[in-house]
Enzyme design. Structure first.
Site, PDB file in Angstrom:
ATOM      1  N   GLU A 106      46.912  38.059  29.447  1.00  0.00           N
ATOM      2  CA  GLU A 106      45.953  37.004  29.079  1.00  0.00           C
ATOM      3  C   GLU A 106      46.320  36.359  27.741  1.00  0.00           C
ATOM      4  O   GLU A 106      45.593  36.455  26.751  1.00  0.00           O
ATOM      5  CB  GLU A 106      44.531  37.567  29.010  1.00  0.00           C
ATOM      6  CG  GLU A 106      44.067  38.090  30.354  1.00  0.00           C
ATOM      7  CD  GLU A 106      42.596  38.473  30.408  1.00  0.00           C
ATOM      8  OE1 GLU A 106      42.015  38.421  31.487  1.00  0.00           O
ATOM      9  OE2 GLU A 106      42.038  38.832  29.374  1.00  0.00           O
ATOM     10  N   GLU A 119      44.099  40.419  38.300  1.00  0.00           N
ATOM     11  CA  GLU A 119      42.808  41.012  37.892  1.00  0.00           C
ATOM     12  C   GLU A 119      41.691  40.239  38.558  1.00  0.00           C
ATOM     13  O   GLU A 119      41.694  38.999  38.562  1.00  0.00           O
ATOM     14  CB  GLU A 119      42.591  40.945  36.377  1.00  0.00           C
ATOM     15  CG  GLU A 119      43.356  41.941  35.576  1.00  0.00           C
ATOM     16  CD  GLU A 119      42.976  41.939  34.092  1.00  0.00           C
ATOM     17  OE1 GLU A 119      41.797  41.713  33.765  1.00  0.00           O
ATOM     18  OE2 GLU A 119      43.892  42.155  33.274  1.00  0.00           O
TER      19      GLU A 119
HETATM   20  C1  BG6 Z   1      40.486  41.225  31.084  1.00  0.00           C
HETATM   21  C2  BG6 Z   1      41.403  42.210  30.447  1.00  0.00           C
HETATM   22  O1  BG6 Z   1      40.159  40.319  30.100  1.00  0.00           O
HETATM   23  O2  BG6 Z   1      39.250  41.643  31.558  1.00  0.00           O
HETATM   24  C3  BG6 Z   1      41.087  43.664  30.728  1.00  0.00           C
HETATM   25  O3  BG6 Z   1      42.736  41.930  30.766  1.00  0.00           O
HETATM   26  C4  BG6 Z   1      39.581  43.847  30.732  1.00  0.00           C
HETATM   27  O4  BG6 Z   1      41.731  44.443  29.763  1.00  0.00           O
HETATM   28  C5  BG6 Z   1      39.009  43.001  31.863  1.00  0.00           C
HETATM   29  O5  BG6 Z   1      39.181  45.163  30.845  1.00  0.00           O
HETATM   30  C6  BG6 Z   1      37.517  43.182  32.093  1.00  0.00           C
HETATM   31  O6  BG6 Z   1      36.828  43.016  30.902  1.00  0.00           O
HETATM   32  P1  BG6 Z   1      35.808  44.123  30.382  1.00  0.00           P
HETATM   33  O7  BG6 Z   1      35.333  43.618  29.078  1.00  0.00           O
HETATM   34  O8  BG6 Z   1      34.736  44.206  31.418  1.00  0.00           O
HETATM   35  O9  BG6 Z   1      36.579  45.383  30.287  1.00  0.00           O
END
Ligand code: BG6
Length: 482
Positions: A184, A378
């Site tokens: 990201e 993701e």
């Molecule tokens: C993304 C990241 O921004 O979102 C992850 O690459 C992160 O590292 C994921 O865990 C979800 O966000 P959060 O704050 O729910 O863990």
């Protein structure tokens, strides 16, 4: 003449995605150095540290640092990978912790025990025919690079990163064929410490610092792409964007212009990584805001020549914006980037907008813009789960979220988009990056661990475990039967 697309690609890389600092634990094992995230506490300070407004270079009495133990993947990776294999994973996205390889970031020699750990993990994955998909840097820097060099503010980081990347390519060239440079990359502009190890000094011009640091990451990324292509010609190396399309709150052209600005703010860095040059709108922004990038003579040529092979991205939510300051007050949280509340969409327990159609729109936008293969690395729903007495979790809400997103991915594939794979975020419960909590769970596998670090770390299959296994077994065929 034209053939309808009727299935997910045969070699579609179904799997799950993680990051070293959110799963490994064992934070000082076998010579590893401390990372920036190892010193990021939970609670209200976390956000201040992430934003670079407060330094956090040493453990403090009374603070809790969730990455220290996380879910102890470091010692339990065989059990976890066996569970991924049972679900039929074709790929597993993970990151290497820079500080396991170079504990201080600028050490003369790499740490053999750290290199050996990842050899073992990759071997275990390959034993089950699971492709490792490796992020070279997923937020965690050796903390001494932040403390002594100012993180990515400093040009010296470029050569340190290049050396680190080359060590990985050389060591794992026969095991890893899918790479990503920075997780990201656009996060740097919003969470400067998380994304770039930046702590602002009093009176510093924040924009100048951020865009200079971004330039350093872009050059470092180009050098890693160059090295990867030279050292592992049959590998693919991508960028990684925190994505999510935006909607105008109304049909007012001013609202639509705000959407373009919001989206360009995200695209700007991967425009460079993918197209090889700073876009015109970025140059105009620099000029009008008095931002003067310090460039080395070879930089622009490096950026131009060494562009990425695919676009990796995370998609959790879409966003919504407006030019009307009154409407802008009506905000909800998102994955760092907030959004005006979209009256057509529901939100998660953490206020993140849920928008399956946005997945299709985002895929189309990215493919139209870059014309390179996409990799959805993701996506998922962070929710509080209840462990039932019969040792399961009835996470129908998660199944529903994923099911609706998979249906839209199938639509995007029928739109003619080349999508390499899908790795859902946190296939096994892990530490939240944003809050440091454990109770914000994404997994198909429940981990018995609580926010305060208590719990047995036992792994338990949720209902979604069996559901995802079925999706993979059928290669998503159910999304094409209408
Ligand atoms: C993304 C990241 O921004 O979102 C992850 O690459 C992160 O590292 C994921 O865990 C979800 O966000 P959060 O704050 O729910 O863990």
């Amino acid at each position: 003449m034209f053939k309808k697309i009727t299935k997910f690609p045969d070699n579609f890389l179904w799997g799950g995605a993680t990051a070293a600092n959110q799963i490994e634990g064992a934070y000082l094992a076998d010579g590893k150095g401390l990372t920036t995230i190892d010193l990021m506490p939970t609670g209200p300070k976390r956000n201040q540290v992430s934003m670079g407004n407060l330094d956090s270079f040493g453990p403090e009495e009374g603070e809790f640092y969730p990455s220290h133990e996380a879910i102890n993947f470091y010692h339990r990776y065989k059990e976890d990978i066996a569970l991924f294999a049972e679900m039929g994973f074709k790929s597993f996205r993970m990151s290497v912790s820079w500080a396991r390889i170079f504990p201080n970031g600028d050490d003369l020699e790499p740490n053999e025990a750290g290199l050996k750990f990842y050899d073992d993990v990759f071997d275990e994955l390959l034993k089950y025919d699971i492709e490792p998909v490796v992020t070279i840097c997923h937020f965690d820097l050796p903390v001494s690079l932040a403390k002594n060099y100012g993180g990515w503010k400093n040009r010296k980081m470029v050569s340190l990163f290049e050396r680190y990347a080359k060590i990985l390519f050389d060591r794992y060239k026969n095991k890893v064929k899918y790479w990503m440079t920075f997780n990201e990359i656009n996060m740097l502009l919003h969470l400067p410490y998380t994304g770039a190890g930046i702590v602002f000094e009093e009176g510093e011009d924040k924009q100048q610092v951020l865009y200079q640091a971004a330039h350093h990451e872009l050059v470092a990324s180009a050098l890693a792409v160059k090295a990867c292509h030279e050292m592992i010609p049959d590998a693919m190396i991508g960028c990684m964007l925190a994505a999510g399309n935006a909607y105008p709150y109304s049909s007012n052209p001013e609202d639509y212009w705000e959407v373009m600005k919001m989206e360009r703010d995200s695209y700007f860095l991967i425009d460079v990584q993918s197209k090889g040059e700073y876009p015109g709108y970025a140059k105009r922004f620099f000029i009008e805001n008095g931002i003067e990038l310090q460039l080395e003579p070879e930089d622009l040529e490096l950026l131009r020549k060494h562009t990425v092979d695919y676009i990796g991205f995370s998609y959790y939510s879409s966003r919504c914006t407006s030019a009307d300051p009154e409407i802008l007050k009506n905000f909800t949280d998102g994955n760092v980037f907030g959004s005006v509340i979209n009256p057509y969409l529901e939100t998660s327990e953490w206020g993140w907008t849920i928008d399956p159609k946005g997945m299709r729109i985002t895929c189309n936008q990215l493919y139209d813009r870059y014309n390179k293969p996409l990799f959805i690395v993701e996506n998922g729903l962070g929710a509080q789960d209840i462990l039932l007495v019969n040792n399961t979790v009835e996470d129908d809400y998660r199944i529903d979220y994923l099911d609706r997103h998979f249906a839209e991915i199938a639509e995007a594939i029928q739109d003619g988009i080349d999508i390499m794979g899908y790795t859902s975020w946190g296939p096994i419960d892990l530490v939240s990056n944003g809050t440091g909590e454990m109770k914000k769970r994404y997994g198909y596998i429940y981990v018995d661990r609580n926010n305060d670090g208590s719990g047995t770390l036992r792994r338990i299959k949720k209902k979604s475990f069996h559901w995802y296994k079925e999706v993979i077994a059928k290669n998503g065929a159910q999304y094409f039967q209408k």
